[in-house]
Design a protein around this motif. Structure first.
Motif, PDB file in Angstrom:
ATOM      1  N   HIS A 162      85.630   9.919  64.288  1.00  0.00           N
ATOM      2  CA  HIS A 162      86.283  10.032  63.006  1.00  0.00           C
ATOM      3  C   HIS A 162      85.592   9.627  61.818  1.00  0.00           C
ATOM      4  O   HIS A 162      86.115   9.906  60.742  1.00  0.00           O
ATOM      5  N   THR A 196      90.648  18.389  62.452  1.00  0.00           N
ATOM      6  CA  THR A 196      91.351  17.180  62.212  1.00  0.00           C
ATOM      7  C   THR A 196      90.964  16.177  63.129  1.00  0.00           C
ATOM      8  O   THR A 196      90.682  16.011  64.497  1.00  0.00           O
ATOM      9  N   ARG A 197      90.551  14.859  62.560  1.00  0.00           N
ATOM     10  CA  ARG A 197      90.203  13.764  63.441  1.00  0.00           C
ATOM     11  C   ARG A 197      91.100  12.748  63.328  1.00  0.00           C
ATOM     12  O   ARG A 197      91.360  12.097  62.282  1.00  0.00           O
ATOM     13  N   THR A 198      91.390  12.123  64.495  1.00  0.00           N
ATOM     14  CA  THR A 198      92.425  10.883  64.532  1.00  0.00           C
ATOM     15  C   THR A 198      91.731   9.825  65.435  1.00  0.00           C
ATOM     16  O   THR A 198      91.303   9.920  66.487  1.00  0.00           O
ATOM     17  N   THR A 212      90.862  17.950  66.882  1.00  0.00           N
ATOM     18  CA  THR A 212      91.532  18.874  67.296  1.00  0.00           C
ATOM     19  C   THR A 212      90.877  20.034  66.232  1.00  0.00           C
ATOM     20  O   THR A 212      90.567  19.968  64.960  1.00  0.00           O
TER      21      THR A 212
END
Length: 379
Positions: A162, A196-198, A212
């Protein structure tokens, strides 16, 4: 090559031990956890580590590195394991930089490696798509669209994923999941559209992420190595990561063991030190002998990287499986020997237990590596 550090490597290890003990004790990890630090490590500490040359220690001098070798880096990482130091050493210096060094063209190397060496940029490797490490099952797709590729899919348990400035992503360009042919590597900007980085919060309070890819577009200049031949780069990169992670785990289990022995010498029960109990002596003696064996295994594996030996894959799996089992044993014994306080948050022994459980799974558990070792040896 003798399985001992030379004078320069011992000096480097002593320097790392002194620096990390004063600047990054286990208490620092507790603080990151309690403050819910989104980065997952202290950025100022990482810059200090880069200024010490650690970020470029295995990189060639042509890219502003020190070219000191993996024996030297392993000594540093082992000491970081003793203090449970959170940093991008493995994600960026080992995995990310190795991918660029082994597979990149001149432009890619000049663009990224000096920035890694200075600590200006960090990289990571996105490989796993399930909770079980098995890189050949890569299914994230990279569709060829003329001068670009479009990536779609998901990666999990990406170390420092992330926060990394760039991510080396393993994607499927041909074949099907389970094939080593047909995997390609791409350098993806951490802020790319559609990515998308979580951050995922794990038991050991370290930073891993879920990524994602929703039709993330990368140009062909970001292909790392040959199309469909990414496995030739990925396999040795992962082996470097497995060996260096084993070095970190070795440091952690040694620290855990030494703290436990000190406790046995101090704790009294029935009017005597519990370290005098024969049963506990047997258990600590068993751990000691296994630790001495593990030291030799990890040193030999680090040597295999530096000497570019043909048995690198075998040594990586041997080292990771050996240290996986030993870290599990030592942390279990440490908690039991400390008694009830061993599971309290106040005592730092619990931090080693939690780190062991996460590290055992990262880059392959013992079952994965025993099967791999057997396969590589033709069994």
């Amino acid at each position: 090559m003798p399985l001992v550090l030379n004078e320069e490597q011992r000096l480097l290890k002593d320097t790392a031990k002194e620096f990390l003990a004063s600047s990054a004790p286990v208490e620092a990890l507790r603080k990151l956890r309690d403050e819910k630090n989104e980065t997952g490590y202290d950025s100022a500490l990482w810059q200090q580590m880069a200024e010490l040359g650690w970020a470029g220690i295995v990189l060639p001098e042509d890219y502003d590195g020190l070219d000191f070798g993996f024996m030297g880096l392993g000594a540093i990482i082992e000491e970081s394991g003793r203090t449970l130091t959170a940093s991008p050493l493995i994600s960026s210096v080992v995995l990310g930089a190795s991918a660029i060094l082994l597979g990149g063209n001149d432009e890619q190397k000049q663009s990224l490696l000096p920035a890694i060496a200075s600590g200006e940029k960090t990289l990571t490797l996105a490989i796993d798509e399930s909770s079980h490490h098995n890189p050949s099952t890569t299914a994230l797709s990279a569709e060829n669209q003329g001068d670009r590729f479009v990536l779609s899919g998901k990666k999990v348990t990406v170390i420092d994923g992330h926060t990394a400035d760039h991510i080396v992503v393993a994607a499927r360009t041909s074949g099907s999941a389970g094939d080593t042919d047909g995997i390609s590597l791409f350098i993806v900007d951490g802020n790319a559209a559609g990515l998308t980085r979580t951050r995922r919060w794990t038991a050991d309070s370290r930073a891993v992420s879920e990524l994602t890819f929703d039709k993330v577009s990368v140009n062909k200049a970001e292909l790392l190595g040959e199309l469909d031949k990414g496995w030739d780069i990925l396999d040795p990169v992962l082996d470097r990561g497995r060996i260096c992670l084993a070095a970190e785990m070795l440091g952690g289990l040694q620290e855990c063991f030494e703290r436990t022995v000190e406790y046995l010498k101090e704790r009294e029960q029935f009017g005597v030190k519990i370290g005098s109990f024969q049963a506990l002596k047997h258990r600590t003696a068993h751990m000691f002998t296994e630790i001495e064996l593990a030291k030799s295994v990890v040193l030999d594996a680090l040597t295999a990287i530096d000497e570019q030996r043909a048995d690198l894959g075998q040594m990586a799996s041997f080292a990771k499986a050996t240290v996986n089992d030993l870290y599990y044993l030592v942390t279990n014994e440490a908690v039991q020997m400390h008694g009830g306080i061993g599971v309290t948050d106040e005592l730092e022994i619990g931090f080693f237990l939690k780190r062991s459980r996460m590290a055992i799974q990262l880059l392959g558990d013992s079952g994965f590596h025993r099967d791999r070792y057997a396969s590589l040896n033709g069994y």
